[in-house]
Design a protein around this motif. Structure first.
Motif, PDB file in Angstrom:
ATOM      1  N   THR A  14       9.507   5.900   3.971  1.00 26.38           N
ATOM      2  CA  THR A  14       8.372   5.850   3.184  1.00 26.38           C
ATOM      3  C   THR A  14       8.886   4.895   1.919  1.00 26.38           C
ATOM      4  OG1 THR A  14       7.665   7.909   3.757  1.00 26.38           O
ATOM      5  CG2 THR A  14       6.666   6.937   1.857  1.00 26.38           C
ATOM      6  N   ALA A  18       7.124   1.122   1.516  1.00 28.22           N
ATOM      7  CA  ALA A  18       6.711   0.673   0.066  1.00 28.22           C
ATOM      8  C   ALA A  18       7.268  -0.720  -0.485  1.00 28.22           C
ATOM      9  CB  ALA A  18       6.859   1.797  -0.954  1.00 28.22           C
ATOM     10  N   TRP A 105       3.359   7.168  -1.198  1.00 28.77           N
ATOM     11  CA  TRP A 105       2.813   5.889  -0.724  1.00 28.77           C
ATOM     12  C   TRP A 105       1.564   6.169   0.079  1.00 28.77           C
ATOM     13  CZ3 TRP A 105       2.815   1.420  -2.378  1.00 28.77           C
ATOM     14  CH2 TRP A 105       2.714   0.264  -1.699  1.00 28.77           C
ATOM     15  N   ARG A 110      -1.383   2.899  -2.670  1.00 26.27           N
ATOM     16  CA  ARG A 110      -1.512   1.522  -2.301  1.00 26.27           C
ATOM     17  C   ARG A 110      -2.627   0.822  -2.756  1.00 26.27           C
ATOM     18  NH1 ARG A 110      -0.171   4.005   2.653  1.00 26.27           N
ATOM     19  NH2 ARG A 110      -2.287   3.813   3.596  1.00 26.27           N
TER      20      ARG A 110
END
Length: 115
Positions: A14, A18, A105, A110
């Motif tokens: 993750t 990101a 994330w 986002r």
């Protein structure tokens, strides 16, 4: 453009997603296992977001802890100490951007970072 600091683990999928999505935005990466998180910063996150937002109770690290250690997350001080001892216990990534602290994330993070 404000500074973006991503706290996570180099081996975390993750965190890598990101970092890739934020590429070209001058992101500073801090590996919590190698570098740790400054205690005052961690305490501030817990005060602002709560221990539940930062402690990953679904992690392998959490499942491996004795019940006595798990119980310490009931207090902010205990949660900070536990994450300091076991950095992989922190939900990842923690992204600090523009004075805001984002955990994870997901779509909301986002969108907030326009990534």
């Amino acid at each position: 453009m404000s500074e973006i600091i991503l706290y996570g683990l180099r081996t975390c999928d993750t965190c890598r997603k990101a970092l890739k999505a934020l590429e070209g935005r001058g992101v500073t990466f801090r590996d919590v296992r190698a570098d740790g998180v400054p205690p005052a910063l961690l305490a501030g996150w817990i005060a602002r977001l709560g221990a539940d937002a930062l402690v990953n109770r679904a992690s392998t690290t959490w499942r491996g802890l004795p019940e006595g250690e798990r119980a310490t997350v009931a207090t902010a001080k205990g949660a900070a100490a536990l994450i300091a001892r076991h950095p992989a216990l922190m939900k990842r990534p923690v992204i600090v951007a523009g004075g805001e602290v984002h955990v994870g994330w997901g779509g909301g993070v986002r969108a907030a970072l326009a990534a």
